[in-house]
Write a protein that holds these residues in place. Structure first.
Motif, mmCIF file in Angstrom:
data_model
loop_
_atom_site.group_PDB
_atom_site.id
_atom_site.type_symbol
_atom_site.label_atom_id
_atom_site.label_comp_id
_atom_site.label_asym_id
_atom_site.label_seq_id
_atom_site.Cartn_x
_atom_site.Cartn_y
_atom_site.Cartn_z
ATOM 1 N N THR A 1 0.840 -1.191 0.000
ATOM 2 C CA THR A 1 0.000 0.000 0.000
ATOM 3 C C THR A 1 0.879 1.246 0.000
ATOM 4 O O THR A 1 2.079 1.179 0.278
ATOM 5 N N VAL A 2 0.264 2.375 -0.279
ATOM 6 C CA VAL A 2 1.017 3.633 -0.293
ATOM 7 C C VAL A 2 1.582 3.927 1.094
ATOM 8 O O VAL A 2 2.732 4.367 1.232
ATOM 9 N N ASP A 3 0.795 3.667 2.147
ATOM 10 C CA ASP A 3 1.277 3.908 3.514
ATOM 11 C C ASP A 3 2.459 3.003 3.843
ATOM 12 O O ASP A 3 3.427 3.434 4.479
ATOM 13 N N GLU A 4 2.393 1.735 3.417
ATOM 14 C CA GLU A 4 3.509 0.819 3.670
ATOM 15 C C GLU A 4 4.754 1.254 2.911
ATOM 16 O O GLU A 4 5.873 1.150 3.418
ATOM 17 N N SER B 1 -6.083 -2.592 -7.567
ATOM 18 C CA SER B 1 -5.737 -2.885 -6.169
ATOM 19 C C SER B 1 -5.282 -1.659 -5.392
ATOM 20 O O SER B 1 -5.198 -1.709 -4.167
ATOM 21 N N GLN B 2 -4.950 -0.568 -6.110
ATOM 22 C CA GLN B 2 -4.428 0.641 -5.472
ATOM 23 C C GLN B 2 -3.164 0.344 -4.663
ATOM 24 O O GLN B 2 -2.969 0.851 -3.563
ATOM 25 N N MET B 3 -2.305 -0.502 -5.238
ATOM 26 C CA MET B 3 -1.049 -0.863 -4.590
ATOM 27 C C MET B 3 0.100 -0.679 -5.575
ATOM 28 O O MET B 3 -0.115 -0.583 -6.788
ATOM 29 N N ILE B 4 1.318 -0.634 -5.038
ATOM 30 C CA ILE B 4 2.517 -0.456 -5.844
ATOM 31 C C ILE B 4 3.439 -1.652 -5.614
ATOM 32 O O ILE B 4 3.679 -2.051 -4.471
ATOM 33 N N ASP B 5 3.963 -2.218 -6.691
ATOM 34 C CA ASP B 5 4.856 -3.377 -6.589
ATOM 35 C C ASP B 5 6.294 -2.932 -6.336
ATOM 36 O O ASP B 5 6.785 -1.989 -6.972
ATOM 37 N N ILE C 1 10.215 -6.671 5.188
ATOM 38 C CA ILE C 1 11.082 -5.632 4.637
ATOM 39 C C ILE C 1 11.462 -4.652 5.742
ATOM 40 O O ILE C 1 10.594 -4.156 6.470
ATOM 41 N N GLU C 2 12.756 -4.382 5.851
ATOM 42 C CA GLU C 2 13.236 -3.425 6.851
ATOM 43 C C GLU C 2 12.718 -2.026 6.519
ATOM 44 O O GLU C 2 12.859 -1.544 5.392
ATOM 45 N N GLY C 3 12.104 -1.383 7.512
ATOM 46 C CA GLY C 3 11.533 -0.058 7.298
ATOM 47 C C GLY C 3 12.414 1.049 7.837
ATOM 48 O O GLY C 3 13.529 0.819 8.316
ATOM 49 N N ARG C 4 11.905 2.259 7.741
ATOM 50 C CA ARG C 4 12.634 3.418 8.248
ATOM 51 C C ARG C 4 12.727 3.359 9.776
ATOM 52 O O ARG C 4 11.869 2.784 10.444
ATOM 53 N N ARG D 1 2.248 5.728 15.545
ATOM 54 C CA ARG D 1 3.116 6.061 14.416
ATOM 55 C C ARG D 1 2.991 5.056 13.273
ATOM 56 O O ARG D 1 3.114 5.419 12.112
ATOM 57 N N ALA D 2 2.797 3.807 13.618
ATOM 58 C CA ALA D 2 2.684 2.769 12.589
ATOM 59 C C ALA D 2 1.975 1.564 13.175
ATOM 60 O O ALA D 2 1.919 1.385 14.397
ATOM 61 N N VAL D 3 1.435 0.732 12.274
ATOM 62 C CA VAL D 3 0.709 -0.472 12.683
ATOM 63 C C VAL D 3 1.175 -1.632 11.816
ATOM 64 O O VAL D 3 1.289 -1.501 10.594
ATOM 65 N N SER D 4 1.472 -2.769 12.448
ATOM 66 C CA SER D 4 1.789 -3.996 11.722
ATOM 67 C C SER D 4 0.739 -5.042 12.068
ATOM 68 O O SER D 4 -0.242 -4.747 12.757
ATOM 69 N N ASP D 5 0.944 -6.270 11.615
ATOM 70 C CA ASP D 5 -0.046 -7.314 11.867
ATOM 71 C C ASP D 5 -0.246 -7.575 13.354
ATOM 72 O O ASP D 5 -1.368 -7.795 13.814
#
Length: 402
Positions: free
Chosen positions: A237-240, A279-283, A307-310, A345-349
């Motif tokens: 997703t764009v947020d991810e 899907s409004q997603m980016i690969d 995936i390692e994030g900021r 700040r962020a949400v994961s599963d």
């Protein structure tokens, strides 16, 4: 009137019985009231708590995708002829090392053409050399050495000597050296087109090409699939996507979808520039290497990726279910239930990442409460409770064994 002694005794006994009954009724009423009071008193609930630890955390973006080969080479024939060699019949699944000869088409006619072209070049150079014999510039020695280097057995003819002056260039052209040289080079290329080598190690996908069969120019021969260098296209997703720095090549953990599967590591190498409309997603494209050719990571397998994030400064991760309405948490405050607002700040599963806005030492209630009331009495689960639970489990195991 005189009352008899027996009548007095009967009257006294009746009064005593009456007084005893009244007293018993009063005691019974008092007992019921006390019992009612105990039932109204709310029990102390046992809860699990945690103290969030704030630090610089890296957000982890999770996704999934299908493994594909990063190197997929489709080979078609450029010449026609009979197959003189076929590596293991080129059946699907055949593994080939790098530079392995996979297929050879009868090249005798092409080799004859090459030898004829070499002969014409040698003939032209031999006619040119005497023209420089009277020269003192060293041209005779230069071209005589080149003539000596030409033969029919060399794999590839050497390049022509560089022409130093206009007279030399004119003589080379007049004696047909240039045309003869490039005729040889073209003939060499034609011979090479009769042999097909594996540019890298991988698996062959083919319906099979037996020896002595005939292939035509332009006919698809086989596909070589690189099973070591792999890639995964993962939709986010764009947020991810905002949570990762794709330009820095963040590291990725690739997890097998099978139970108790292994893991490998890769990197994000690129991302699509456009949003997928439906899907409004980016690969994002992830690449990794399967050096040991583990079956769980062969092309076609479905895998999970982390995936390692900021990096988020001064942030804590808490269980996702501990945050209510995405705005607050329940807390343990001196034996009672409290409440504090949080900033997400962020949400994961499984986790929620919150800013450091809580009072120092805040204990967050992680137990899911039924009908919670602010101020209700709580008791945190401690070491004694855990010991009791462990003892009960051990006792149950002994009963099963007996």
């Amino acid at each position: 009137m005189k009352i008899s002694r027996s009548a007095l005794m009967k009257t006294g006994a009746a009064l005593i019985i009456l007084a005893g009954g009244i007293t018993a009724m009063q005691l019974l009423a008092s007992t019921k009231a006390e019992a009612h009071k105990r039932e109204v008193e709310a029990p102390v609930r046992k809860v699990e708590t945690m103290v969030p630890r704030f630090s610089d955390l890296s957000y982890e973006v999770q996704g999934s995708g299908l493994i594909e080969s990063a190197g997929r080479l489709q080979v078609s024939s450029t010449v026609s002829g009979k197959v003189s060699y076929s590596y293991k019949g080129l059946t699907s699944g055949t593994y080939a090392e790098k530079d392995q000869l996979l297929l050879k088409i009868d090249s005798r006619q092409a080799e004859n053409t090459l030898n004829l072209a070499r002969s014409e070049l040698i003939k032209a150079v031999a006619a040119l050399v005497p023209q420089f014999k009277s020269s003192d510039s060293g041209l005779y020695e230069k071209w005589n050495r080149y003539l000596a280097s030409l033969d029919f057995t060399s794999g590839e003819i050497p390049d022509l000597p560089e022409a130093a002056g206009s007279r030399e260039k004119l003589l080379i052209s007049n004696y047909g050296i240039f045309s003869a040289f490039y005729n040889v080079r073209n003939a060499e290329i034609m011979v090479e087109q009769h042999s097909y080598y594996a540019p890298s190690e991988g698996f062959v996908r083919c319906e099979g090409i037996p020896e002595n069969s005939f292939v035509a120019a332009g006919q698809p021969l086989f596909t070589l699939i690189d099973a070591e260098n792999l890639e995964i296209s993962v939709p986010l997703t764009v947020d991810e996507l905002k949570r990762i720095d794709s330009s820095a090549g963040p590291s990725v953990t690739i997890l097998s979808a099978r139970e108790n599967g292994s893991s490998l590591y890769g990197t994000v190498v690129s991302r699509n520039a456009e949003l997928e409309r439906s899907s409004q997603m980016i690969d994002v494209l992830i690449r990794f290497a399967n050096r040991e050719l583990k079956p769980d990571f062969a092309p076609g397998n479905y895998v999970d990726v982390h995936i390692e994030g900021r990096v988020m400064a001064n942030t804590a991760a808490i269980p996702r279910h501990a945050v209510l309405d995405n705005s607050y948490v329940y807390t343990y405050e001196e034996g009672k239930l409290g409440r504090e607002d949080v900033i997400i700040r962020a949400v994961s599963d499984d986790s929620v990442y919150i800013e450091n806005t809580l009072p120092p030492g805040t204990r967050i209630v992680t137990t899911i409460l039924q009908k919670p009331l602010i101020g209700m009495k709580l008791s945190p689960v401690g070491e004694e409770d855990e010991a009791e639970i462990a003892a009960a489990v051990e006792a149950g195991n002994h009963e099963k064994d007996s």
